[in-house]
Design a protein around this motif. Structure first.
Motif, PDB file in Angstrom:
ATOM      1  N   ARG B  89       0.978  -1.128   0.112  1.00  0.00           N
ATOM      2  CA  ARG B  89      -0.010  -0.055  -0.052  1.00  0.00           C
ATOM      3  C   ARG B  89       0.907   1.011   0.089  1.00  0.00           C
ATOM      4  N   ASP B  90       1.866   1.454   0.871  1.00  0.00           N
ATOM      5  CA  ASP B  90       2.698   2.593   0.967  1.00  0.00           C
ATOM      6  C   ASP B  90       3.593   2.643  -0.051  1.00  0.00           C
ATOM      7  N   GLY B  91       3.770   1.605  -1.143  1.00  0.00           N
ATOM      8  CA  GLY B  91       4.715   1.771  -2.271  1.00  0.00           C
ATOM      9  C   GLY B  91       6.087   1.154  -2.059  1.00  0.00           C
ATOM     10  N   THR B  92       6.304   0.860  -0.776  1.00  0.00           N
ATOM     11  CA  THR B  92       7.600   0.355  -0.338  1.00  0.00           C
ATOM     12  C   THR B  92       8.198  -0.855  -1.108  1.00  0.00           C
ATOM     13  N   LEU B  93       7.204  -1.740  -1.375  1.00  0.00           N
ATOM     14  CA  LEU B  93       7.408  -2.968  -1.855  1.00  0.00           C
ATOM     15  C   LEU B  93       7.574  -2.771  -3.376  1.00  0.00           C
ATOM     16  N   GLU B  94       6.829  -2.061  -3.956  1.00  0.00           N
ATOM     17  CA  GLU B  94       6.955  -1.713  -5.278  1.00  0.00           C
ATOM     18  C   GLU B  94       8.069  -1.085  -5.889  1.00  0.00           C
ATOM     19  N   ASN B  95       8.576   0.009  -5.091  1.00  0.00           N
ATOM     20  CA  ASN B  95       9.731   0.726  -5.326  1.00  0.00           C
ATOM     21  C   ASN B  95      11.150  -0.209  -5.201  1.00  0.00           C
TER      22      ASN B  95
END
Lengths: 258, 293
Positions: B89-95
């Motif tokens: 959700r907070d984009g950490t994983l995606e980044n």
């Protein structure tokens, strides 16, 4: 002379041991002659063919085509191997076209390939892949491919060796028919004496290691030849003579002769 | 056949020694399903594979809920799942995933750009083999991890250092495997090509390459899997982002659930890449599925 094998020597030397495969093999083929080289396995007959094709280098001696020494492999000499050499990633049609790229345009290539597939009765398999064909069909395509670019000499190294007995005979008849209609200089290698007599104008027997030509007999059987020939008395006479000659070599190598 | 039951009944020893009964047993044993190289129904295969994953999850869940060890060391599957959703959700994983993906793509491409042609060259020309194969074989045995300090001294901790590590770990294996792939091209294909009048380059491009392409593709697929290892090693040592970096930072704060998310993500990405390459390979080289003998 169409093809001259002049005093060919071939020594395989792997550093530890030198094996003499050819020891002064000499003979000539005239234009449109069908000659077969027979001998026991390991007598050097396939080596001779590889040297004639330019795929192996001779140790001494020469191979001449139309009186000129060869320089490596070339389109003047077509080759058919015992193992299946159709490219499995190409269709039957593309396999034949592959050999034609050098001298034909696209449309012409397609037409010539089709014609030659028809020659071996496989035009309806043009779009099949080699893996979908039987062994006999693959060799028919290989023959069509080798004939398609009109080499002056066809070199055949036990092309039917991997086929079952029934298919082999049909292939022999097909090849005889093709040859009788189109005529071409052929040097054929086999250890099957029936095959040699049936196909050839002339049979050459090789001695076993070192390989030399031991016997050279013309086969004066009438053409066109059909499978009935296999049981005719003249055929059997030739067969008996060649069998005795080859057997002598087998006995020598197997250590039976006292 | 009809005599058989009679023999049994008239034989007083039949009860004590169940000899006739042994026959059907022996026959049944011969018909058993599991044997060396035996076939298996694809549905059974699939069920067993799924069951294995379920069993793994179950064992994990059981170990964490029985409090074999502190939740700090072994977070429950549920917690890891929640953490994964948070991180997504907070984009950490995606980044992190994107940074890692970028690195492995570039590193692997550089390695392949050298490994492929050099492998083909030494697989076909003996002289090239003599010059290149022995040193490559030697370097291959040096552990890529041991090059980490040197790579940092040479290149610092920037992106190029990551590429270098992936390169060292991948290239030397690739070269030798591609060489082997190329060497396995049947000699007759090459010979027949020469009799058609082709020169070396023609034989190489039009026969050797297509003939070995399926095997080379497999080599790329396998070495890509190894490249992942070197990527994570590189990121664990020094990186501003990426999955390895995410794992390392999590360790500092004792966020074992994040570590689990990182490890699982790497595993899933590897699996996804491997499977897609398999699929692409099957499509590209349909002819190779029924290889001729």
């Amino acid at each position: 002379m169409k093809l001259s094998i002049a005093g060919l020597h071939k020594v395989f030397d792997d550093g530890d041991r030198a094996v003499v495969a050819l020891d002064g093999a000499t003979f000539d083929l005239v234009e449109n002659e069908f000659a077969t080289l027979i001998g026991t396995s390991g007598c050097g007959k396939s080596t001779l063919l590889m040297v004639a094709a330019g795929l192996e280098e001779e140790t001494a001696g020469q191979v001449l085509v139309n009186g000129r020494p060869i320089a490596g492999p070339g389109r003047d000499r077509g080759m058919v191997f015992q193992t299946y050499t159709l490219f499995p990633w190409l269709t039957v049609q593309k396999n034949v076209e592959f050999a034609l790229r050098a001298e034909f345009g696209k449309g012409e290539r397609r037409r010539v390939a089709r014609d030659h597939l028809a020659l071996v009765g496989l035009e309806q398999f043009a779009n099949a892949y080699p893996s979908q064909l039987s062994g006999g069909m693959r060799q028919r395509v290989a023959i069509a491919r080798a004939l398609s670019y009109r080499p002056e000499i066809l070199l055949m190294d036990e092309p039917f060796g991997a086929l079952d007995a029934q298919t082999r005979q049909l292939m022999q008849e097909l090849l005889t028919r093709l040859w009788e209609q189109h005529r071409l200089t052929v040097l054929f290698v086999t250890h099957d004496i029936d095959e040699a007599v049936f196909l050839s104008d002339r049979v050459l027997v090789m001695t076993n290691r070192p390989g030399r030509i031991k016997l050279d007999i013309p086969i004066a059987l009438e053409r066109p030849r059909h499978f009935e020939l296999f049981s005719s008395p003249e055929f059997l006479e030739y067969k008996a003579q060649l069998l005795a000659s080859v057997r002598e070599e087998s006995l020598k190598t197997a250590g039976f002769a006292a | 056949m009809p005599e058989l039951p009679e023999t049994v009944s008239t034989n007083p020893a039949a009860g004590a020694v169940p000899a006739p009964a042994a026959r059907p047993v022996a026959r049944a044993r011969r018909r058993r399903r599991v044997r060396l190289y035996g076939p298996l129904d694809p549905r059974i295969y699939f069920s067993v594979a799924v069951a294995a994953f379920v069993a793994m999850l179950l064992a994990w869940w059981l170990a964490s809920s029985l409090n074999v060890t502190s939740d700090l060391f072994l977070p429950s599957p549920g917690r890891v799942w929640h953490r994964a959703i948070e991180l997504a959700r907070d984009g950490t994983l995606e980044n992190a995933t994107w940074a890692s993906f970028r690195r492995i793509s570039i590193g692997f491409l550089i390695s392949t750009a050298f490994g492929l042609p050099i492998g083909i060259l030494i697989g076909t020309y003996r002289i090239a083999e003599a010059a290149i194969e022995p040193p490559v074989d030697f370097i291959r045995y040096m552990p890529a991890v041991a090059f980490v300090p040197l790579s940092i001294v040479w290149l610092g901790v920037g992106e190029s250092q990551k590429y270098m590590l992936i390169f060292i770990g991948t290239f030397f294996q690739q070269v030798l495997m591609v060489m082997d792939n190329v060497k396995r091209v049947p000699r007759e294909y090459v010979d027949i090509g020469y009799t058609f009048g082709l020169r070396d380059v023609g034989v190489l491009l039009r026969i050797v390459l297509p003939a070995s392409a399926p095997a080379i593709w497999d080599t790329l697929r396998i070495t890509l899997g190894w490249a992942w290892t070197w990527l994570v090693v590189a990121e664990l040592v020094a990186a501003p982002n990426g999955l390895g970096h995410m794992i390392l930072t999590a360790q500092r704060y004792f966020e074992t659930d994040t570590i689990f998310v990182g490890i699982l993500t790497i595993g899933l990405l590897g699996l996804a890449m491997d499977q897609s390459m398999k699929l692409i390979g099957a499509r590209l080289f349909r002819w190779a599925e029924t290889r001729q003998g």
